[in-house]
Design an enzyme around this catalytic site. Sequence first.
Site, PDB file in Angstrom:
ATOM      1  N   ARG A  42     -23.305  19.440  17.993  1.00 16.19           N
ATOM      2  CA  ARG A  42     -24.192  20.342  18.258  1.00 16.19           C
ATOM      3  C   ARG A  42     -23.461  21.724  18.389  1.00 16.19           C
ATOM      4  NH1 ARG A  42     -28.442  20.330  23.275  1.00 16.19           N
ATOM      5  NH2 ARG A  42     -29.964  22.326  22.698  1.00 16.19           N
ATOM      6  N   HIS A  43     -24.388  22.358  18.309  1.00 14.77           N
ATOM      7  CA  HIS A  43     -23.913  24.053  18.455  1.00 14.77           C
ATOM      8  C   HIS A  43     -23.777  24.579  19.866  1.00 14.77           C
ATOM      9  CE1 HIS A  43     -28.109  24.693  19.472  1.00 14.77           C
ATOM     10  NE2 HIS A  43     -28.312  23.959  18.062  1.00 14.77           N
ATOM     11  N   ARG A  74     -27.042  28.409  23.625  1.00 14.50           N
ATOM     12  CA  ARG A  74     -27.702  29.426  22.619  1.00 14.50           C
ATOM     13  C   ARG A  74     -29.147  30.357  23.655  1.00 14.50           C
ATOM     14  NH1 ARG A  74     -31.953  27.209  22.628  1.00 14.50           N
ATOM     15  NH2 ARG A  74     -32.884  25.163  21.812  1.00 14.50           N
ATOM     16  N   ARG A  81     -26.177  30.596  15.141  1.00 18.15           N
ATOM     17  CA  ARG A  81     -25.999  29.347  15.697  1.00 18.15           C
ATOM     18  C   ARG A  81     -24.933  28.305  15.458  1.00 18.15           C
ATOM     19  NH1 ARG A  81     -31.001  28.549  16.226  1.00 18.15           N
ATOM     20  NH2 ARG A  81     -32.358  26.567  16.401  1.00 18.15           N
ATOM     21  N   ASP A 104     -29.022  19.448  18.601  1.00 16.39           N
ATOM     22  CA  ASP A 104     -28.954  18.280  19.439  1.00 16.39           C
ATOM     23  C   ASP A 104     -30.255  16.857  18.605  1.00 16.39           C
ATOM     24  OD1 ASP A 104     -30.961  19.693  19.033  1.00 16.39           O
ATOM     25  OD2 ASP A 104     -31.642  19.904  20.957  1.00 16.39           O
TER      26      ASP A 104
END
Length: 423
Positions: A42-43, A46, A110, A288
Amino acid sequence: MVAGSAFRASRALLGISAMGILIGILRAAEGRELKFVNLIYRHGDRSPINGYPTDPYTEKDWSQGYGQLTQVGMRQHYKLGQYLRRRYKDFLNSSYEREEIYVRSTDIDRTLMSAQSDLAGLYPPHGRQIFNPDLKWQPIPVHTVPVKDEKFLKFPIPNCPRYEKLLEESRNSKTVQDKVKESQALLDMVSEKTKLKVTFENVWKLYDTILCEKIHNFSLPAWVTPEVMARLQELNELGIEALFSLRERRMKSRLQGGVLLKQILQNIAQVVNGTNSTHKFIMYSAHDTTLIALQVALNIYNGIIPPYASCHMFELYQEDDGSFTLDMYFRNDSSSDVHLLTLPSCTEHCPLQNFIQDTQDLISDNRDEECKLSKDRNQREAILIAAFCVCLLLVILLLITLCCCWNRKTQHQRVPSDIEELP
């Protein structure tokens, strides 16, 4: 004396046996070779995706605006890259080799920036790769496709009528409707406070905004109490459950998370079959919901939304007997080690064929066709509609007939007037 000698001999034999077992274990360990890694993460941290009408903060309060990777997120992925360097130091070349690794991201700022931050930690430049002595970084390709063409990294994958029908049924289920009814006063209150019509379908947006502001130590409105946050979180988690697992989990997985699993197994098959002789490390930078859809499909999702920079790893090993096994690990915190994940029907070092066999019903050979609402269902709905129309028409005809009969009966029973008696 004899007993003592026997005892010493027994101890010696036990020692030899133990040593033999130990040597066997060491040989087995030596014979186990890592052949391929496919990981999905996952990034990083943010900013919110959006605000709400009465939000005390605006997009200008975030350095790059809404939905963007923060410096916290950059550091999280840089640390993940450093962790991957340590974990795979004996598997990957110490310097970047383009034949070894392939990185793909969703076409969203992102996730692209997370991949780049991750690679900065994984491949600090050495020797000839240093193009600027003052910069400990080197450019490494991150591949992507337009969002509208994304097929397996962004979920839920749209334009699938059958999935949308299942989602509608999930949202109309007793589980969801009871929870919505129980939470209606809360939804009405937050709607009034935010001047935004908050429903079960969009509550995640409000929760996400408040959560991001809380994580970054913004002062929250007085109505955002711990109880309100807890209840919004419950609704958010139920919304995720409705997306991927509530009702018809396996069919939803065939239409959603199974698509990513299919791609991963295809990557593995290329390594096993020798058709992919270069890439030994594939990274997917995503979201996610990507991890949730995948883990729900594998029936290993624990109900906790994966945190920023969490990482799911598939490691393919070739055992000393030539067979292949597949290990799964999950790192859910940027400061912790991984923990083992196993299919409900498998154990550590799951034989690859067992893994494929146990997940084959999650793989669709023709998803586009399966996404269509079945002809049988359409026919049943058409038959029901036709039957309803026929029944309605029969009722109308019956009422008309009864009215006519009633009128005739009334006319026959009427007493004739004097004028009607005249010849």
